[in-house]
Scaffold this active site. Structure first.
Site, PDB file in Angstrom:
ATOM      1  N   GLN A  92       0.827  -1.202   0.000  1.00 49.83           N
ATOM      2  CA  GLN A  92       0.000   0.000   0.000  1.00 49.83           C
ATOM      3  C   GLN A  92       0.864   1.255   0.000  1.00 49.83           C
ATOM      4  OE1 GLN A  92      -1.960   1.162   3.750  1.00 49.83           O
ATOM      5  NE2 GLN A  92      -3.877   1.263   2.632  1.00 49.83           N
ATOM      6  N   GLY A  93       0.649   2.141  -0.958  1.00 51.70           N
ATOM      7  CA  GLY A  93       1.377   3.396  -1.026  1.00 51.70           C
ATOM      8  C   GLY A  93       0.506   4.561  -0.611  1.00 51.70           C
ATOM      9  N   TYR A  94       0.335   4.741   0.682  1.00 47.14           N
ATOM     10  CA  TYR A  94      -0.483   5.839   1.201  1.00 47.14           C
ATOM     11  C   TYR A  94       0.399   6.869   1.922  1.00 47.14           C
ATOM     12  CZ  TYR A  94      -5.249   4.073   0.321  1.00 47.14           C
ATOM     13  OH  TYR A  94      -6.431   3.682  -0.261  1.00 47.14           O
TER      14      TYR A  94
ATOM     15  N   GLU B  53      -9.986  -2.051   5.128  1.00 47.50           N
ATOM     16  CA  GLU B  53      -8.786  -2.292   5.927  1.00 47.50           C
ATOM     17  C   GLU B  53      -9.129  -2.299   7.414  1.00 47.50           C
ATOM     18  OE1 GLU B  53      -4.384  -0.332   6.881  1.00 47.50           O
ATOM     19  OE2 GLU B  53      -5.666   0.578   5.357  1.00 47.50           O
TER      20      GLU B  53
END
Length: 398
Positions: free
Chosen positions: A128-130, A246
Site C-alpha cells: 500500500q502506497g499511502y 482495511e
C-alpha cells in the site's frame, strides 16, 4: 462465544476442520505461532493462500461473481474462528481485503479481468502506497505527484511505512495528479508494477526487530494511464472506501481470542511462576475477554452487511479502534506475565528459523517483539485519534 448451529452449519464446520487438518502442516503452524509481525512472511502466508485459493475460500468477503464463496455470515464466522483456533497463518490482506474490493467496485472490466484472478491465486502480492514523510494522519497533504505524459503517468516522490514492499510485485497508491480547492482534490488511485524502473526500496527495521516496513522512492517511474482506478482526481473517494475494508473488513475477534488464550497458557505455566493466580492478572484477563465478546458481536453485524454487498461504513473506525486497543492490552499482559524473561532479547529473524536452544521457552520468544510491534496498531491504518474523529462526525453527528 457459543452459538447453536444447524445441521448444514455443523457440516461446514467439520469441512473447515478437515481442510485445516489436511493443509496446516506442523512447520506452518509453528512459523505462524513464532511470527510477532503484523503480517506473516510470504513463505508462510503463501502456501496457506494457495491452499485456500484451490478450495475457493481465499476471498470470503468478495461477491460470488468476483470469485468469493457462497457463504452465509455464520459460515464466515465458523471459518474465521476455526482458523484462529487452529493457529493458521493469515492471508496478506493487501490484495484480498483492500485493493480487491476497490477494483471490484470501481475498476474497469479489463482491470477486473486482469487483477482479480491474480489476487485470488496469490500470483500478485500487493503493498500500500499511502503514507508519506509528513503525510501520515494528514494523508490528504501527500506530495507524491504523477504528471501525465501521453498514455503514461510519470511519478516522482516517496512513500513510507510501506509494509512488505520488499516482497510485493504490485502497489496501490494515492498520488497527486492535480490541485484543487481542497487538499483532497486532485488525488488519483494508481496501480503500480513494483518492477518498474525508477523504484528504490529502503528497509526500515521496527523497534521489535522486524523488517516489515520500508520507504519507497519513485524517480520518474512510468505507469500506464490504464492503471488508474476510476476517474482522475477521485482517488480520495476510492482511498477512503478501501480504508473501510482495511479497518473493518474481517473478523479480528477470533485471532484476538486465540492470542489471549496463548497468554493465559503462559500465565498458568510453572516456568513463569503461575502469575494467573495473581488477582490483578486474572482481572485483566477477564476484562479483555469481555472486550473481545463485545467486538465479536459488532463484527458479526458487519459480516451480515458485507454479505449483501455493502461496505463496512463508518463503524469500521470503531472496529479498528477496539481491535488495536485490545491487541495492545493482550501484548502488554503477555510481557507482564513472563516477567523477568521479558529482558531476554533474541535478535535473529525470523524466529521460526531458529533451530538452536534459546535461553527462554520457545513460546515466550515472540512475546516482547509482539508487544513492541503492536505499538503501531493505534497508528497504522489511521491513528486512534483519527478514528475517534470519524466516529464523532459520521456516527454521532458531532
Amino acid at each position: 462465544m457459543d452459538f447453536s448451529f444447524n445441521a448444514e452449519e455443523r457440516a461446514f464446520q467439520q469441512e473447515v476442520r478437515d481442510f485445516i487438518a489436511a493443509n496446516l502442516t506442523p512447520d506452518l503452524k509453528r512459523a505462524a505461532a513464532l511470527t510477532p509481525s503484523v503480517f506473516y512472511e510470504p513463505d508462510i502466508s503463501g502456501p496457506w493462500h494457495r491452499a485456500l485459493a484451490a478450495k475457493g475460500w481465499v476471498a470470503p468477503g468478495w461477491p460470488v461473481e468476483a470469485g468469493g464463496p457462497t457463504w452465509t455470515p455464520a459460515q464466515r464466522w465458523i471459518f474465521e474462528t476455526e482458523c484462529a483456533a487452529a493457529g493458521t497463518p493469515g492471508v496478506s490482506p493487501m490484495g484480498v481485503r483492500m485493493v480487491g474490493p476497490v477494483i471490484i467496485k470501481f475498476g474497469t472490466p479489463e482491470q477486473k479481468a486482469f487483477y482479480l484472478p491474480r489476487i485470488l491465486s496469490g500470483e500478485d502480492y500487493w503493498c500500500q502506497g499511502y503514507s508519506e514523510p509528513g503525510s501520515g494522519s494528514d494523508l490528504a497533504s501527500l506530495k507524491t505527484r504523477a504528471v501525465r505524459d501521453g498514455d503514461e503517468y510519470v511519478i516522482n516522490g516517496t512513500k513510507i511505512w510501506t509494509t512488505h514492499a520488499h516482497y510485493a510485485n504490485r502497489m496501490f497508491a494515492l498520488v497527486r495528479t492535480g490541485d484543487g480547492g481542497r487538499k483532497q482534490d486532485g488525488i488519483s488511485f494508481i496501480l503500480i508494477d513494483m518492477k518498474s524502473p525508477g523504484i528504490t526500496i529502503r528497509p526500515i527495521i521496527t523497534i521489535g526487530g522486524d523488517h516489515e516496513v520500508n520507504q519507497v522512492f519513485f524517480d520518474d517511474v512510468r505507469v500506464p494511464v490504464t492503471n488508474r482506478i476510476g476517474e482522475e482526481g477521485m482517488g480520495w473517494t476510492y482511498g477512503k472506501y478501501l480504508l473501510e475494508f482495511e479497518r473493518g473488513g474481517g473478523i479480528t475477534s477470533a485471532r484476538l481470542r486465540k492470542a489471549l488464550g496463548q497468554v493465559v497458557t503462559l500465565a498458568g505455566s510453572d516456568e513463569v511462576g503461575r502469575p494467573i493466580e495473581e488477582a490483578s492478572i486474572a482481572t485483566r484477563i477477564s476484562e479483555i475477554e469481555v472486550d473481545i465478546d463485545a467486538l465479536e458481536m459488532t463484527e458479526l453485524r458487519i459480516m451480515s452487511a458485507l454479505q449483501t454487498g455493502q461496505n463496512p461504513g463508518a463503524v469500521s473506525s470503531m472496529l479498528k479502534l477496539r481491535n488495536s486497543e485490545i491487541k495492545q492490552a493482550i501484548t502488554k499482559l503477555g510481557v507482564d506475565v513472563i516477567g523477568y524473561d521479558a529482558l531476554v532479547w533474541q535478535p535473529a529473524r525470523p524466529l521460526y528459523a531458529l533451530n538452536e536452544p534459546t535461553p527462554i521457552a520457545e513460546d515466550e520468544l515472540p512475546v516482547v517483539p509482539e508487544y513492541l510491534d503492536g505499538r503501531a496498531y493505534t497508528i497504522f491504518g489511521g491513528t486512534s485519534e483519527v478514528q475517534r474523529d470519524i466516529m464523532a462526525k459520521l456516527m454521532l453527528g458531532l
